[in-house]
Design a protein around this motif. Sequence first.
Motif: not given
Length: 373
Positions: A293, A296-297, A300, A368-369, A372
Amino acid sequence: MKATVNIARFLVGALFIFSGLVKAIDPLGLAYKMQEFFEAWAASGFMKGLMDWLGENALLFSVSMNVLEVALGVALLLGWCKKLTTWLLLLLIIFFTFLTSYVLFSGKIRACGCFGDCIPLTPIQTFTKDLILLLLIILILAGQKHIQPLFKKVIGTLLVVLSILLVSFVQWYVLKHLPLKDCLPFKKGNNILELRKMPKDAVQDKFEYVFVYEKDNVKKEFKVTAMPDSTWKFIERKQTLVQKGKNNVPLINDFSLATQSGNDSTEAVLGQTGEYYLLFVKTDNISDAVWNKIVSFNGKRNKATPLFIVTPQPKEMNQRFNLGKAAMNIPILTTDATAVKTAARNNVVLYLMNGPVVQNKWSGEDLRDAIKK
């Protein structure tokens, strides 16, 4: 007598439930407080091996203690197994009273954390509370014949078990994520730089100093107003607290940021304009799921928003994040391990900052939040 016993029963039961729940929303906070006790006792030479072992397992004791408090409170309110419940409450409050008396009279620990960080109490307040509870529980024990169960034993057992499961689930959830209610100085909306400053109404401790000098193999103490001549040899300085100050500790008093070379960068990092991220990482013990994670963060996130890693283990984190095959080239900042415990209630916690103000925060499980937002 019956009415008095039942009033005491509901007061004690409700207070134990509240006390357990307010700590269950942040079980790590209680675990750190328990470690303070164990470390203090180990340092004094009291059963050092056992105290070290207890310190290593403080989180387990914290979770268990919170469950026990709530379960006993529920059991008392229900009148379930009243004899067993009352005796367990008596043993527990004797233990709590010992802890709060140690905090009050030893001065080695600032507070006991009886109601967690959300409701800070002074040592005298917590000790008084426990004395009152001790008297109420003794009253309940003496008059337990006046306690009538609210439900049949099977239903009471189910309700007690349900309370245990619910409190256990709450603690499991917050340990994976973050406390349900953030009562720490690093909560959203707080200005870290401002909270590092001494309160405006602070009153400093006042000390009296004496100086020990030696001459002709004779040692003598001198006050500041009556110092000896140059024929005396200085030995040591002693200080005695004559007046305790108040409100003289900043809410954030142990947090600073430094580069790997040791340069203080606190003002430079926290004082920058615009948004940036602080990724707090306590240890290199990062699960594969959380590590993925993080990767990934980082891939992105908006690269116009700077990212810094804050850790008490700069060498290990530099190796992990910047020197591997998938080097991320993220600046590493170091800080005290105790400060990270307060700022990050999970091994990995991400802060979104705007200047020195905390805008938002996520645990490693919830990165992941952050994308967003």
